[in-house]
Design a protein around this motif. Sequence first.
Motif, PDB file in Angstrom:
ATOM      1  N   ARG A 184      42.028  41.020  55.586  1.00 38.61           N
ATOM      2  CA  ARG A 184      41.630  40.118  54.505  1.00 38.61           C
ATOM      3  C   ARG A 184      40.112  39.986  54.436  1.00 38.61           C
ATOM      4  N   LYS A 185      39.461  39.927  55.586  1.00 39.66           N
ATOM      5  CA  LYS A 185      37.992  39.825  55.611  1.00 39.66           C
ATOM      6  C   LYS A 185      37.356  41.075  54.993  1.00 39.66           C
ATOM      7  N   PHE A 186      37.914  42.228  55.313  1.00 35.07           N
ATOM      8  CA  PHE A 186      37.406  43.480  54.749  1.00 35.07           C
ATOM      9  C   PHE A 186      37.564  43.492  53.229  1.00 35.07           C
ATOM     10  N   LEU A 187      38.772  43.195  52.756  1.00 31.50           N
ATOM     11  CA  LEU A 187      39.015  43.228  51.315  1.00 31.50           C
ATOM     12  C   LEU A 187      38.192  42.170  50.596  1.00 31.50           C
ATOM     13  N   LYS A 188      38.046  41.003  51.200  1.00 37.88           N
ATOM     14  CA  LYS A 188      37.247  39.940  50.591  1.00 37.88           C
ATOM     15  C   LYS A 188      35.789  40.354  50.449  1.00 37.88           C
ATOM     16  N   ALA A 189      35.283  41.129  51.417  1.00 40.50           N
ATOM     17  CA  ALA A 189      33.890  41.578  51.361  1.00 40.50           C
ATOM     18  C   ALA A 189      33.682  42.637  50.279  1.00 40.50           C
ATOM     19  N   ILE A 190      34.698  43.458  50.032  1.00 43.79           N
ATOM     20  CA  ILE A 190      34.566  44.567  49.093  1.00 43.79           C
ATOM     21  C   ILE A 190      35.087  44.210  47.705  1.00 43.79           C
ATOM     22  N   GLN A 191      36.268  43.602  47.657  1.00 44.09           N
ATOM     23  CA  GLN A 191      36.891  43.242  46.380  1.00 44.09           C
ATOM     24  C   GLN A 191      37.535  41.856  46.484  1.00 44.09           C
ATOM     25  N   PRO A 192      36.740  40.814  46.427  1.00 41.15           N
ATOM     26  CA  PRO A 192      37.271  39.457  46.653  1.00 41.15           C
ATOM     27  C   PRO A 192      38.380  39.055  45.688  1.00 41.15           C
ATOM     28  N   LEU A 193      38.362  39.575  44.469  1.00 46.06           N
ATOM     29  CA  LEU A 193      39.376  39.193  43.490  1.00 46.06           C
ATOM     30  C   LEU A 193      40.751  39.789  43.799  1.00 46.06           C
ATOM     31  N   LYS A 194      40.806  40.728  44.724  1.00 49.96           N
ATOM     32  CA  LYS A 194      42.080  41.375  45.071  1.00 49.96           C
ATOM     33  C   LYS A 194      42.783  40.702  46.256  1.00 49.96           C
ATOM     34  N   VAL A 195      42.124  39.753  46.907  1.00 53.35           N
ATOM     35  CA  VAL A 195      42.692  39.150  48.121  1.00 53.35           C
ATOM     36  C   VAL A 195      43.985  38.402  47.806  1.00 53.35           C
ATOM     37  N   SER A 196      44.024  37.680  46.702  1.00 55.49           N
ATOM     38  CA  SER A 196      45.241  36.940  46.362  1.00 55.49           C
ATOM     39  C   SER A 196      46.406  37.904  46.115  1.00 55.49           C
ATOM     40  N   GLY A 197      46.103  39.074  45.536  1.00 56.67           N
ATOM     41  CA  GLY A 197      47.132  40.083  45.323  1.00 56.67           C
ATOM     42  C   GLY A 197      47.670  40.622  46.633  1.00 56.67           C
ATOM     43  N   LEU A 198      46.771  40.809  47.606  1.00 59.79           N
ATOM     44  CA  LEU A 198      47.197  41.244  48.940  1.00 59.79           C
ATOM     45  C   LEU A 198      48.088  40.185  49.581  1.00 59.79           C
ATOM     46  N   ASP A 199      47.679  38.933  49.506  1.00 60.53           N
ATOM     47  CA  ASP A 199      48.476  37.845  50.099  1.00 60.53           C
ATOM     48  C   ASP A 199      49.874  37.793  49.494  1.00 60.53           C
ATOM     49  N   GLU A 200      49.943  37.940  48.182  1.00 64.34           N
ATOM     50  CA  GLU A 200      51.233  37.871  47.497  1.00 64.34           C
ATOM     51  C   GLU A 200      52.133  39.041  47.901  1.00 64.34           C
ATOM     52  N   ARG A 201      51.545  40.210  47.988  1.00 63.06           N
ATOM     53  CA  ARG A 201      52.341  41.388  48.371  1.00 63.06           C
ATOM     54  C   ARG A 201      52.834  41.274  49.810  1.00 63.06           C
ATOM     55  N   LEU A 202      51.975  40.818  50.697  1.00 63.46           N
ATOM     56  CA  LEU A 202      52.370  40.677  52.098  1.00 63.46           C
ATOM     57  C   LEU A 202      53.445  39.603  52.259  1.00 63.46           C
ATOM     58  N   LYS A 203      53.379  38.566  51.439  1.00 60.12           N
ATOM     59  CA  LYS A 203      54.383  37.513  51.495  1.00 60.12           C
ATOM     60  C   LYS A 203      55.769  38.081  51.184  1.00 60.12           C
ATOM     61  N   GLN A 204      55.802  39.071  50.286  1.00 59.10           N
ATOM     62  CA  GLN A 204      57.071  39.699  49.921  1.00 59.10           C
ATOM     63  C   GLN A 204      57.544  40.710  50.966  1.00 59.10           C
ATOM     64  N   LEU A 205      56.594  41.350  51.647  1.00 60.29           N
ATOM     65  CA  LEU A 205      56.946  42.460  52.533  1.00 60.29           C
ATOM     66  C   LEU A 205      57.160  42.061  53.982  1.00 60.29           C
ATOM     67  N   LEU A 206      56.446  41.021  54.430  1.00 55.59           N
ATOM     68  CA  LEU A 206      56.500  40.662  55.840  1.00 55.59           C
ATOM     69  C   LEU A 206      57.595  39.610  56.083  1.00 55.59           C
ATOM     70  N   PRO A 207      58.369  39.788  57.150  1.00 58.87           N
ATOM     71  CA  PRO A 207      59.406  38.808  57.460  1.00 58.87           C
ATOM     72  C   PRO A 207      58.831  37.482  57.926  1.00 58.87           C
ATOM     73  N   LYS A 208      57.607  37.524  58.466  1.00 62.23           N
ATOM     74  CA  LYS A 208      56.947  36.309  58.910  1.00 62.23           C
ATOM     75  C   LYS A 208      55.454  36.526  58.855  1.00 62.23           C
ATOM     76  N   GLU A 209      54.714  35.482  58.947  1.00 68.06           N
ATOM     77  CA  GLU A 209      53.265  35.572  58.879  1.00 68.06           C
ATOM     78  C   GLU A 209      52.725  36.376  60.052  1.00 68.06           C
ATOM     79  N   THR A 210      51.756  37.259  59.741  1.00 74.04           N
ATOM     80  CA  THR A 210      51.055  38.035  60.773  1.00 74.04           C
ATOM     81  C   THR A 210      49.589  37.661  60.711  1.00 74.04           C
ATOM     82  N   SER A 211      49.061  37.222  61.833  1.00 76.52           N
ATOM     83  CA  SER A 211      47.661  36.766  61.823  1.00 76.52           C
ATOM     84  C   SER A 211      46.758  37.833  62.375  1.00 76.52           C
TER      85      SER A 211
END
Length: 211
Positions: A184-211
């Motif tokens: 998330r830190k990497f994507l936020k540094a390069i394309q901050p507007l895409k971070v919410s899209g990453l979060d949403e996709r991971l919410k659908q794909l991951l069985p539980k939160e990964t930190s």
Amino acid sequence: MKKRKGKVLIDSNILIFATEYKIINIFQLIDALYDEVYIHKMVYDELLLNEVKQNVDAKLKDGWILFDPDDEVTLSDDIYEIYNRYLVDVKQGFDDQNEKKKREDRPLKHTNDLGEMHCLAAAMLLGASIIFSNDYDIREIIQDSKLCITVDEAEESVLIQHDTLLDFCCYLVVFEIETKSNVRKFLKAIQPLKVSGLDERLKQLLPKETS
């Protein structure tokens, strides 16, 4: 550790992003995710920043492959003709997309797209299953123009896959190659507007939160 199987051609925009970010080594993460990495000579020649080119040179010495269609050792005359036919098809796909954008009143890009065109033609020739580029037009062109590869002659041809930076980040987390926090830190540094899209996709794909 899971990988994205097959050959991948990487576009210049990804190589620039990987060089810009210093906190973690993105080039190592590319190696961890992808099976066999190719750089097209056209893309290599587009790398104007010395630091980017030096990083790519180091990776070429470490296993990445430079694809140069003008090298007679790489391609015979007959195979070069096939490559050129693929390139004509790809260029037509880009022209068709521009016409489609005009009809739909969508903005046109003001770039020559040569690196992307040559990467797609090379993918078709090499049977490379993935193009890793942050040019979002590529996926539409692949789908509209039916740009396919044949990995095994016994199997049907399949569309080339397109990985964007967002896709790359998603795979890194899902395949447990890098932590969600670092990605998330990497994507936020390069394309901050895409971070919410990453979060949403991971919410659908991951069985539980990964930190």
